[in-house]
Design a protein around this motif. Structure first.
Motif, PDB file in Angstrom:
ATOM      1  N   ALA A 163      37.286  44.108  36.664  1.00  0.00           N
ATOM      2  CA  ALA A 163      38.113  43.144  37.386  1.00  0.00           C
ATOM      3  C   ALA A 163      37.797  41.715  36.947  1.00  0.00           C
ATOM      4  O   ALA A 163      38.712  40.884  36.771  1.00  0.00           O
ATOM      5  CB  ALA A 163      37.902  43.293  38.892  1.00  0.00           C
TER       6      ALA A 163
ATOM      7  N   VAL B 200      39.332  41.075  33.428  1.00  0.00           N
ATOM      8  CA  VAL B 200      40.777  40.834  33.493  1.00  0.00           C
ATOM      9  C   VAL B 200      41.069  39.483  34.139  1.00  0.00           C
ATOM     10  O   VAL B 200      41.954  38.742  33.692  1.00  0.00           O
ATOM     11  CB  VAL B 200      41.484  41.965  34.256  1.00  0.00           C
ATOM     12  CG1 VAL B 200      42.967  41.648  34.440  1.00  0.00           C
ATOM     13  CG2 VAL B 200      41.328  43.286  33.515  1.00  0.00           C
ATOM     14  N   ALA B 201      40.326  39.143  35.179  1.00  0.00           N
ATOM     15  CA  ALA B 201      40.522  37.855  35.841  1.00  0.00           C
ATOM     16  C   ALA B 201      40.295  36.698  34.866  1.00  0.00           C
ATOM     17  O   ALA B 201      41.086  35.746  34.797  1.00  0.00           O
ATOM     18  CB  ALA B 201      39.583  37.729  37.038  1.00  0.00           C
TER      19      ALA B 201
ATOM     20  N   SER C 265      40.395  36.823  31.552  1.00  0.00           N
ATOM     21  CA  SER C 265      41.418  36.869  30.499  1.00  0.00           C
ATOM     22  C   SER C 265      42.732  36.286  31.003  1.00  0.00           C
ATOM     23  O   SER C 265      43.442  35.584  30.277  1.00  0.00           O
ATOM     24  CB  SER C 265      41.632  38.304  30.022  1.00  0.00           C
ATOM     25  OG  SER C 265      40.444  38.834  29.476  1.00  0.00           O
ATOM     26  N   THR C 266      43.069  36.579  32.267  1.00  0.00           N
ATOM     27  CA  THR C 266      44.296  36.043  32.861  1.00  0.00           C
ATOM     28  C   THR C 266      44.238  34.533  32.973  1.00  0.00           C
ATOM     29  O   THR C 266      45.194  33.820  32.638  1.00  0.00           O
ATOM     30  CB  THR C 266      44.513  36.666  34.260  1.00  0.00           C
ATOM     31  OG1 THR C 266      44.592  38.085  34.151  1.00  0.00           O
ATOM     32  CG2 THR C 266      45.789  36.137  34.902  1.00  0.00           C
TER      33      THR C 266
ATOM     34  N   VAL D  81      37.994  30.466  36.455  1.00  0.00           N
ATOM     35  CA  VAL D  81      38.604  31.595  37.154  1.00  0.00           C
ATOM     36  C   VAL D  81      39.043  31.119  38.536  1.00  0.00           C
ATOM     37  O   VAL D  81      38.248  30.524  39.281  1.00  0.00           O
ATOM     38  CB  VAL D  81      37.602  32.762  37.288  1.00  0.00           C
ATOM     39  CG1 VAL D  81      38.195  33.880  38.154  1.00  0.00           C
ATOM     40  CG2 VAL D  81      37.229  33.305  35.919  1.00  0.00           C
TER      41      VAL D  81
ATOM     42  N   ASP E 182      43.598  34.542  39.819  1.00  0.00           N
ATOM     43  CA  ASP E 182      43.078  35.351  38.701  1.00  0.00           C
ATOM     44  C   ASP E 182      42.239  36.519  39.235  1.00  0.00           C
ATOM     45  O   ASP E 182      42.307  37.634  38.705  1.00  0.00           O
ATOM     46  CB  ASP E 182      42.227  34.486  37.769  1.00  0.00           C
ATOM     47  CG  ASP E 182      42.989  33.289  37.248  1.00  0.00           C
ATOM     48  OD1 ASP E 182      44.172  33.445  36.897  1.00  0.00           O
ATOM     49  OD2 ASP E 182      42.401  32.194  37.203  1.00  0.00           O
TER      50      ASP E 182
ATOM     51  N   GLY F  38      42.855  40.426  38.647  1.00  0.00           N
ATOM     52  CA  GLY F  38      41.810  41.307  38.123  1.00  0.00           C
ATOM     53  C   GLY F  38      41.604  42.532  38.995  1.00  0.00           C
ATOM     54  O   GLY F  38      41.518  43.659  38.502  1.00  0.00           O
TER      55      GLY F  38
ATOM     56  N   SER G 236      42.448  50.488  33.531  1.00  0.00           N
ATOM     57  CA  SER G 236      43.106  49.185  33.438  1.00  0.00           C
ATOM     58  C   SER G 236      43.768  48.996  32.074  1.00  0.00           C
ATOM     59  O   SER G 236      43.075  48.934  31.053  1.00  0.00           O
ATOM     60  CB  SER G 236      42.088  48.059  33.667  1.00  0.00           C
ATOM     61  OG  SER G 236      42.668  46.800  33.354  1.00  0.00           O
TER      62      SER G 236
ATOM     63  N   GLN H  40      45.298  46.317  31.037  1.00  0.00           N
ATOM     64  CA  GLN H  40      44.948  44.984  30.519  1.00  0.00           C
ATOM     65  C   GLN H  40      43.586  44.988  29.848  1.00  0.00           C
ATOM     66  O   GLN H  40      43.401  44.382  28.789  1.00  0.00           O
ATOM     67  CB  GLN H  40      44.976  43.940  31.651  1.00  0.00           C
ATOM     68  CG  GLN H  40      46.352  43.704  32.229  1.00  0.00           C
ATOM     69  CD  GLN H  40      46.620  44.545  33.462  1.00  0.00           C
ATOM     70  OE1 GLN H  40      46.262  45.721  33.495  1.00  0.00           O
ATOM     71  NE2 GLN H  40      47.228  43.953  34.476  1.00  0.00           N
ATOM     72  N   LEU H  41      42.628  45.677  30.470  1.00  0.00           N
ATOM     73  CA  LEU H  41      41.284  45.735  29.884  1.00  0.00           C
ATOM     74  C   LEU H  41      41.305  46.501  28.575  1.00  0.00           C
ATOM     75  O   LEU H  41      40.711  46.062  27.573  1.00  0.00           O
ATOM     76  CB  LEU H  41      40.314  46.391  30.875  1.00  0.00           C
ATOM     77  CG  LEU H  41      38.874  46.564  30.415  1.00  0.00           C
ATOM     78  CD1 LEU H  41      38.241  45.224  30.104  1.00  0.00           C
ATOM     79  CD2 LEU H  41      38.066  47.305  31.483  1.00  0.00           C
TER      80      LEU H  41
END
Length: 383
Positions: free
Chosen positions: A255, A258-259, A261-262, A271, A275, A279, A373, A375-376
């Protein structure tokens, strides 16, 4: 992270204008050389292998605990430290050399997600012990066993840790007895999730339970966030992710990754609350670890990548998804369909009902959804 490193990070961050400065520190599939929040458990592990310090072979050990408890992190850190402190610096054996001039204690880590059979376990073990490479094919399992027998009979001690036992595609505790019982001077540590009372196999003399994280998970996120991010992770964000993850360090780090990266994709150098929301939403509860997805075979990964590329997650029947993936790869329609069903059986994908019209009767068609995930996975595989 020492004070000098912390100061240097703050000195350089303004010139780089980026949020993620060390992806490995945020990656749940990568373990730190000194795991956070698990220091007390190292004493139990050292007690289990204590005979090694008297140049004797220790009893076998079973290590167990829930997903994300840090079992792999502890075992890999322990073996790395032991290898550094107790192993000789010269090569161990060659196929032609026989006994070394100075027998040494050796430590080997095997990932059962990659070594899925007796042959693969033997091959990876030999590949670690020998100087020359070991063939991947054209040699029998019995030949590999004979070579290991020769090496172990002339060694002082070899400790082998086999991680991720008992998963749908991996070997189990009973296999370790079968694989290793004939070798002299070799002890093993088996690592899995299943409690001993739920196994019908004979238990090793020693067992170590690794409980889920509690309050330590905030420290895990804070330390790894301080290494991976250019700005310190807000304590409130770390606490919120830790509470949501409920003791699972893998999901918490996923999480956070992803947070971060977002936030970075949006041009932020910190962060933010949104975000963290993204995540947490990106990591399925009860999903498979990303490390398991990254160790899929080439064909399996190809299927997963095409599922993502074609946005076939959830809403498309398995048969239709298989045909569309086959059109974009060198795999046949039947092969893709089989792999989709197998990946669902193994938990990497989830079987889900596909919406159909009201006129459809009987069994409703099913599709597959990702049980990790997306996204991950994309961030890690795209580099």
């Amino acid at each position: 992270m020492d004070l000098t490193e912390r100061i240097e990070r703050r000195r350089t961050r303004s010139s780089r204008n980026e949020l993620v400065v060390d992806r490995d520190s945020l990656n749940p599939a990568v373990h730190l050389s000194e795991p956070v929040g698990r220091e007390a458990l190292f004493e139990a592990f050292l007690n289990a292998i204590d005979p090694l310090f008297d140049r004797a072979v220790p009893p076998n050990t079973y290590v167990w605990g829930p997903k994300g408890a840090g079992k792999s992190a502890i075992v890999t850190a322990l073996l790395s430290a032991l290898e550094s402190e107790m192993s000789g610096t010269d090569p161990f054996y060659t196929a032609t050399r026989g006994a070394s001039d100075h027998p040494e204690v050796r430590f080997v880590y095997l990932n059962a997600r990659r070594a899925r059979s007796r042959f693969q376990v033997y091959r990876e073990l030999l590949d670690d012990l020998l100087v020359e490479s070991v063939p991947e094919r054209g040699v029998s399992t019995e030949t590999l066993r004979g070579r290991i027998e020769s090496v172990t009979s002339k060694s002082e001690s070899i400790l082998v840790a086999v991680d991720h036992l008992g998963e749908p595609t991996t070997v189990d505790l009973a296999d370790l007895y079968s694989f290793f019982e004939s070798f002299e001077n070799l002890a093993w540590i088996g690592v899995g999730r299943t409690p001993p009372e739920e196994l019908s196999f004979p238990m090793p003399e020693q067992q170590i339970s690794v409980p889920a994280y509690t309050h330590e998970l905030v420290d895990v996120l804070t330390v790894r966030g301080s290494r991976g991010l250019s700005h310190t992770l807000d304590h409130g964000h770390a606490q919120r992710i830790a509470e949501w993850a409920d003791g699972d360090a893998h999901d918490a780090l996923a999480a956070l990754f992803v947070a971060a990266s977002t936030a970075e994709a949006d041009g932020s150098t910190r962060v933010r609350d949104a975000d963290v929301d993204a995540g947490i939403a990106a990591v399925p509860t009860g999903g498979v670890p990303i490390g398991r997805v990254l160790t899929l075979s080439q064909n399996e990964q190809q299927v997963v990548e095409q599922l993502l590329a074609l946005s076939l997650d959830d809403e498309v029947r398995i048969e239709d998804a298989a045909g569309r993936i086959a059109d974009r790869t060198d795999l046949t329609d039947a092969t893709v369909k089989r792999l989709l069903y197998e990946l669902a059986q193994f938990g990497v994908l989830e079987r889900r009902e596909v919406p159909v019209g009201a006129r459809i009767t009987g069994r409703k068609p099913s599709g597959v959804g990702l049980n990790f995930s997306a996204q991950l996975f994309t961030a890690l595989t795209d580099g």
